[in-house]
Design an enzyme around this catalytic site. Structure first.
Site, PDB file in Angstrom:
ATOM      1  CB  CYS A   2      -0.932  -0.005   1.101  1.00 49.59           C
ATOM      2  SG  CYS A   2      -1.970  -1.468   1.479  1.00 49.59           S
ATOM      3  CG  LEU A  51      -2.107  -4.340  -3.508  1.00 50.07           C
ATOM      4  CD1 LEU A  51      -2.636  -4.306  -4.922  1.00 50.07           C
ATOM      5  CD2 LEU A  51      -0.368  -4.688  -3.608  1.00 50.07           C
ATOM      6  CG  ASN A  75       3.358  -0.492   2.684  1.00 51.42           C
ATOM      7  OD1 ASN A  75       2.687  -1.147   1.943  1.00 51.42           O
ATOM      8  ND2 ASN A  75       4.339   0.179   2.395  1.00 51.42           N
ATOM      9  N   GLY A  76       1.951  -2.712   4.777  1.00 51.65           N
ATOM     10  CA  GLY A  76       2.527  -4.182   5.343  1.00 51.65           C
ATOM     11  C   GLY A  76       1.779  -5.182   5.333  1.00 51.65           C
ATOM     12  CB  THR A 316      24.019  -2.475  -8.994  1.00 60.15           C
ATOM     13  OG1 THR A 316      23.510  -3.773  -9.191  1.00 60.15           O
ATOM     14  CG2 THR A 316      23.491  -1.706  -7.436  1.00 60.15           C
ATOM     15  NE  ARG A 319      24.922  -1.454 -14.660  1.00 54.64           N
ATOM     16  CZ  ARG A 319      26.173  -1.919 -14.685  1.00 54.64           C
ATOM     17  NH1 ARG A 319      26.669  -2.763 -13.863  1.00 54.64           N
ATOM     18  NH2 ARG A 319      27.069  -1.095 -15.195  1.00 54.64           N
TER      19      ARG A 319
END
Length: 591
Positions: A2, A51, A75-76, A316, A319
């Site tokens: 979320c 979510l 959120n979690g 990184t 990428r």
């Protein structure tokens, strides 16, 4: 995952301010496309973009205690929420949300309850009884969180930087494993495991104990009320996640709801190492496998979106985030909302190829500690934000609190890479799942050499990025790099290219300070470069920079950029840039 945004103690509690908070909260809607919520209490605003993974029907946020005097936006995922509910018999719960226990635990225990939570989380809790608030972030920072301060005395807390960067005079990363209390106006570390001090452990290696701990961590993460799958690159970590998941899926509620077949997902350039290995593992395990292809051009076209969503200019990370970003969009299009992934194993077990050069067990262990502490700025950030960009949640069992405790208590002598004894990187993990009677994986997969995600999707991916940057960043620009970017000065054209894009989206000084810097080889910390004198002249985060270790290591005397890569005109400083054409197979993303 979320998205949360809290504005606490602002000078303006008008309707206009509420509209502004809603506007900023909408910047996080990609993280939670299922529902939006906002609670205002005087000069405090708690907003949420949801979510829905657990209790989609009634778990909308913010969440409350019985009389709504405690308000929380989270959120979690709290994996032990059912166990915690049983310990709160005098409390009445409004929803089936796993996160609602946070409000009731605070009532019972005050600020000291956070360590009771087994899961990943970032939350803000407002106590209207005394107008105080607390905020906390999970142990190693699987969920992202930022905190900022406004000129009017307000405190801002957001899942992503874009929720507060325009509103705060200063902002920074909310440190993992910490709690911020308005009563003290300070951070306190609630997560204090033995390994955090970097003292050298001495527990003898027990493969069965390690195996059971990991299986338990995976089983916890099968808690879901929506369709899910596993990310499968064909490497050791993701393959073990898939193997353990498929062994225990039938006994879960998820199998009853969505069927016993496990879906697996992989992304890569056509012919890449990961695609081949993932297909073999999927066939062996019997998963419903989905293979997505992308071209170098597809990835280059997505770079700006990737930098906007991941909020980093680290080479990184960008990428590796790009193929994950592309894959997440396709996964979400299939109706899947949650995936289980293999991040964290390399940090815990010394899986990166540069660990081959660790001089002794003490340095080996201290480097793993440094790597775990930095995960929130690298792999956790990538896994969370690249997936959340499309409303997809990634769960990471290797970063389970209990599993980390078990793995980091092992005498690091057992983790050391000893070729003369046949011990390659992550030998203790491989050995734990090397079951002759009931194999988890084929032997050659179980003992496959480590590939970093950005390498495994296809070596030409990184080569193509470097070639693209070579066109868009001139030698003259590099000469002035230290003047233009005095903090974390980019030392390569690829890094300079990403930095230009990042600062266009996030121009604030605070923003650039949230990104780590310093030299690295094959994802090492700066300290580990001291292990091999040859590395200081070959600084690149790719695993192929581990000269003398990686089977496809970089040529120490590289040739010029291939003529097959044609150039284009344009610059990262313009909103719409022309992209170079790259001579790779013309394969669209497809399942």
């Amino acid at each position: 995952m979320c998205g949360i945004l809290a504005v606490l103690g602002c000078a303006d509690d008008s309707q206009a301010k509420r509209v502004r908070v809603l506007e900023l909260s909408r910047r996080l809607k990609h993280r939670g496309p299922d529902w939006s919520g906002l609670h205002q209490f005087g000069d405090c605003f708690l907003s949420h973009q949801r979510l829905a993974i657990i209790d989609p029907a009634s778990g909308d946020q913010p969440l409350y205690n019985e009389d709504k005097s405690i308000i929380v936006t989270v959120n979690g995922e709290i994996y032990n929420h059912e166990e915690l509910r049983k310990k709160l018999p005098n409390h009445k719960f409004r929803t089936g949300s796993d996160c609602e226990v946070i409000a009731h635990l605070y009532e019972e225990h005050g600020e000291g309850f956070v360590d009771l939570l087994d899961g990943i989380f970032s939350f803000v809790l407002l106590d209207t009884r005394d107008h105080s608030f607390i905020a906390a972030r999970d142990a190693v920072g699987v969920t992202p969180l930022y905190i900022g301060w406004g000129l009017d005395g307000s405190v801002w807390i957001s899942s992503e930087m874009k929720g507060l960067n325009d509103a705060c005079e200063h902002f920074e990363i909310f440190p993992p494993g910490h709690l911020f209390s308005s009563k003290e106006a300070a951070f306190n570390r609630w997560y204090n495991p033995p390994w955090y001090t970097e003292s050298i452990p001495s527990t003898p290696y027990d493969p069965l104990t390690l195996r059971k701990a990991f299986e338990k961590a995976v089983i916890k993460r099968l808690m879901t009320d929506v369709p899910f799958g596993v990310l499968l690159s064909g490497g050791l970590d993701s393959s073990l996640v898939a193997a353990v998941t498929i062994r225990h899926l039938a006994e879960t509620k998820a199998a009853t709801q969505w069927g016993p077949k496990l879906h697996s997902f992989c992304v890569g350039l056509e012919g890449s190492p990961d695609l081949k290995a993932a297909k073999e593992v999927a066939d062996y395990l019997g998963t419903v496998h989905h293979e997505f292809h992308f071209t170098v051009q597809d990835g280059i076209d997505a770079i700006e979106d990737v930098i906007y969503h991941t909020e980093t200019y680290d080479v990184t990370t960008i990428r590796a985030s790009t193929p994950m970003f592309l894959m997440s969009r396709k996964i979400k299009a299939l109706g899947v909302k949650m995936v289980i992934s293999g991040e964290g194993s390399d940090e815990i077990f010394g899986g990166y190829l540069y660990f081959h050069k660790a001089p002794n067990k003490e340095e080996f262990h201290r480097e793993t500690c440094r790597k775990i502490k930095a995960l929130h700025q690298y792999d956790c950030l990538r896994a969370n934000k690249a997936t959340s960009a499309w409303g997809l949640e990634a769960r990471v069992p290797f970063l389970d609190k209990e599993f980390i405790d078990v793995a980091m208590s092992i005498d690091p002598e057992s983790k050391m890479i000893q070729r003369d004894l046949g011990r390659i990187e992550k030998w203790v993990l491989r050995k734990a799942f090397d079951d002759e009677e009931n194999p988890y994986l084929p032997k050659h997969i179980l003992y496959r050499q480590k590939e970093q995600f950005s390498d495994g999707v296809g070596y030409s991916w990184i080569d193509g990025l470097k070639a693209h940057a070579e066109v868009h960043v001139t030698d003259r620009m590099m000469l002035n790099a230290k003047k233009i970017y005095p903090h974390n000065t980019p030392t390569t054209k690829e890094a300079y290219y990403y930095r230009m894009i990042f600062e266009r989206f996030f121009p604030q000084n605070s923003a650039k300070l949230t990104i780590p810097g310093g030299p690295s080889v094959a994802c090492s910390t700066a300290k580990a470069i001291e292990w091999d004198a040859q590395w200081s002249g070959n600084l690149d985060p790719s695993g192929r920079a581990a000269l003398g270790v990686h089977e496809s290591a970089y040529d120490p005397h590289p040739q010029k950029i291939p003529a097959s890569i044609s150039t284009g005109n344009g610059s990262a400083t313009s909103k719409k840039q022309r992209i170079i054409e790259v001579a790779t197979p013309s394969v669209t993303i497809q399942s």
